[in-house]
Design a protein around this motif. Sequence first.
Motif, short mmCIF file in Angstrom:
data_model
loop_
_atom_site.label_atom_id
_atom_site.label_comp_id
_atom_site.label_asym_id
_atom_site.label_seq_id
_atom_site.Cartn_x
_atom_site.Cartn_y
_atom_site.Cartn_z
N ASP A 150 0.84 -1.19 0.00
CA ASP A 150 0.00 0.00 0.00
C ASP A 150 0.88 1.24 0.00
O ASP A 150 1.64 1.46 0.95
N GLU B 295 4.31 6.50 6.62
CA GLU B 295 5.44 6.19 7.48
C GLU B 295 6.61 7.13 7.23
O GLU B 295 7.17 7.74 8.15
N ASN C 219 0.01 4.27 0.36
CA ASN C 219 -0.36 5.17 1.47
C ASN C 219 0.38 4.81 2.75
O ASN C 219 0.80 5.69 3.51
N GLU C 220 0.57 3.52 2.97
CA GLU C 220 1.28 3.08 4.17
C GLU C 220 2.71 3.58 4.18
O GLU C 220 3.20 4.11 5.19
N ALA D 146 0.92 -6.09 3.93
CA ALA D 146 1.16 -5.23 5.07
C ALA D 146 2.53 -5.50 5.64
O ALA D 146 2.95 -6.65 5.78
N VAL E 246 -6.91 2.03 -0.11
CA VAL E 246 -5.59 1.43 -0.34
C VAL E 246 -5.13 1.77 -1.76
O VAL E 246 -5.91 1.73 -2.71
N ARG F 204 10.43 -0.92 -2.01
CA ARG F 204 10.17 -0.01 -0.90
C ARG F 204 11.34 0.94 -0.66
O ARG F 204 11.15 2.14 -0.44
#
Length: 575
Positions: free
Chosen positions: A271, A278, A273-274, A434, A301, A308
């Motif tokens: 995600d 962060e 947005n996650e 997640a 989501v 990442r």
Amino acid sequence: MSTLPDRPASPYPGEATGQLSPECPQDHLRALSAGLAAKVTELEQAEHALRKSEARFRSLAESAPVGIFSLDSAGHLGYANQRLGEICGLDGGPRDGPSWTSALHPDDRDRALIDQRAAMLARRPYQHRVRLIRPSGEVRWVDILAGPATDIETGHHYVGTVVDVTEAVAAQAERDELQARLRVSGRLESVSQLAGGVAHDFNNLLAVILNYTQFVSDALDQWPGTGEDPQLVQMGQDLAAIGEAGRRAAELTHQLLAIGRREVIHAETFDLNELVAETGTSLGRTIGGHARFELVLADGVLPVTADRCCLDQVLVNLVVNARDAVGAGGSVQLATDRVDLDMLAGAGQLACPAGRYARITVTDDGAGMPAEVAARAFEPFFTTTPRGNGTGLGLATVHGIVRQLGGDVTIDSEPGRGTSVRVYLPVSQGAAQAGHGPEGEPALAGHGETILVVEDDSQVRAVSTRILAGHGYRPLAVGDGPAALALLADSTVGVDLLLTDVVMPEMSGPHLAEQASVLRPALPVVFMSGYAFGAFGPEKEEKGPVILLHKPFTPADLLAYVAQALAGPGPTAAR
């Protein structure tokens, strides 16, 4: 005796003989009438031919695909065909001087009229490209070509043509933009080739520097009285400075590889947005004392498939650039949303296909940039910051990472109106995962497992074996693939894991791993490399995840990946 002059010959028959017929005057009149009638007919035919010719040429002028005009001695418009009216956006055509002059773009009018007047005074042709403004406000580009008329008795001192070249100008602008992009792409490719050429050896050197620095630092920490001896304290500080410089050099290498899209991407679906929440929260604390920071996330989501670490680097570079662009008290906004490039205005300017995208937008209210500066913002080593305050690789790194992930990045900026950088990433069809990273921390110490180390650089080979031997493993080290295969072919030699460099002479790491899988099918493999772009083909990925340890690595990195590989499926990269 005087002599009478000769009598002129009479035009009437019989007069010379004195025998004038009463019919002679009528014959003469008839002859005169016939002659006059012939002359009138000839004149009528000529006039008809002239009218026909004028009609033909007027028809040609009116139906010509270009504008045609004439000017009098004062430069006023004498004649204009219908096409010229259409070009100017006038239904009745530009029939007078003021209409013609007022149609010129204000920025081009003075130059055009001055050139025209100078040419007319010198009786020479003139040509220029100008803009016309239609009554609707539409701007059209035209080419005007005019020359002296050969017959000025008609009042037409100059005749010329007007050609609408708006589409040609737009096409040329597109070609120029494409050429500019190709030049930038060429520079990026040059940088990437340079980076790829030096990254492997340079990262080997950094691995040696950083690890030997760590060895000395660890030994110094164990030295009795280190904290009380000023010289030892200074030595510890010097070692820390060396380590920091080495880490900065390693980051610079990764940036160069990312610019040219030569960095190895380890993608996973998560995600967006996650990640933004962060990283954004951390960045907000960092710049909070300098500028106002606002984080705006899209609802729901936003699944994307990306690396990442690479996206985290993108966010950091963009937000830090925005912070540097605003003064004290300025504002920076980091936002996410969804866009459909089929519906997005100007989507044709993006180098990615139509579809659904997740968008990251970083906006600041700083001074902004003129168009010519913004056009170069993604070039490597181009920077607007003072010398010594930046490398000029931040936005270039962002561009390389995003393009390698299948997206694109744009920049909008105007002086006095701030800057907005927008990153477009394809929305993934897979489910977002997640969290990230391995489940729990692996045990870093070994229990006598045999690790076959294959590395052509003797110093990196020595560093690797020293780390492994110092943490409970039994390393066997060789310098190339054939030597490793010879050991693996010996059934009396036990090997629990193959640790191999990727780029080596004679035999690459992936090729060695394939040959090793024939001899030892269950043997786990950890690859290590400072530049492994293109080393792993799709067929390798299909056989299972590639565990790749990036150089320069720390002892903790090496031990973690060895432990994870021995335990089973684990991480796919360390940075």
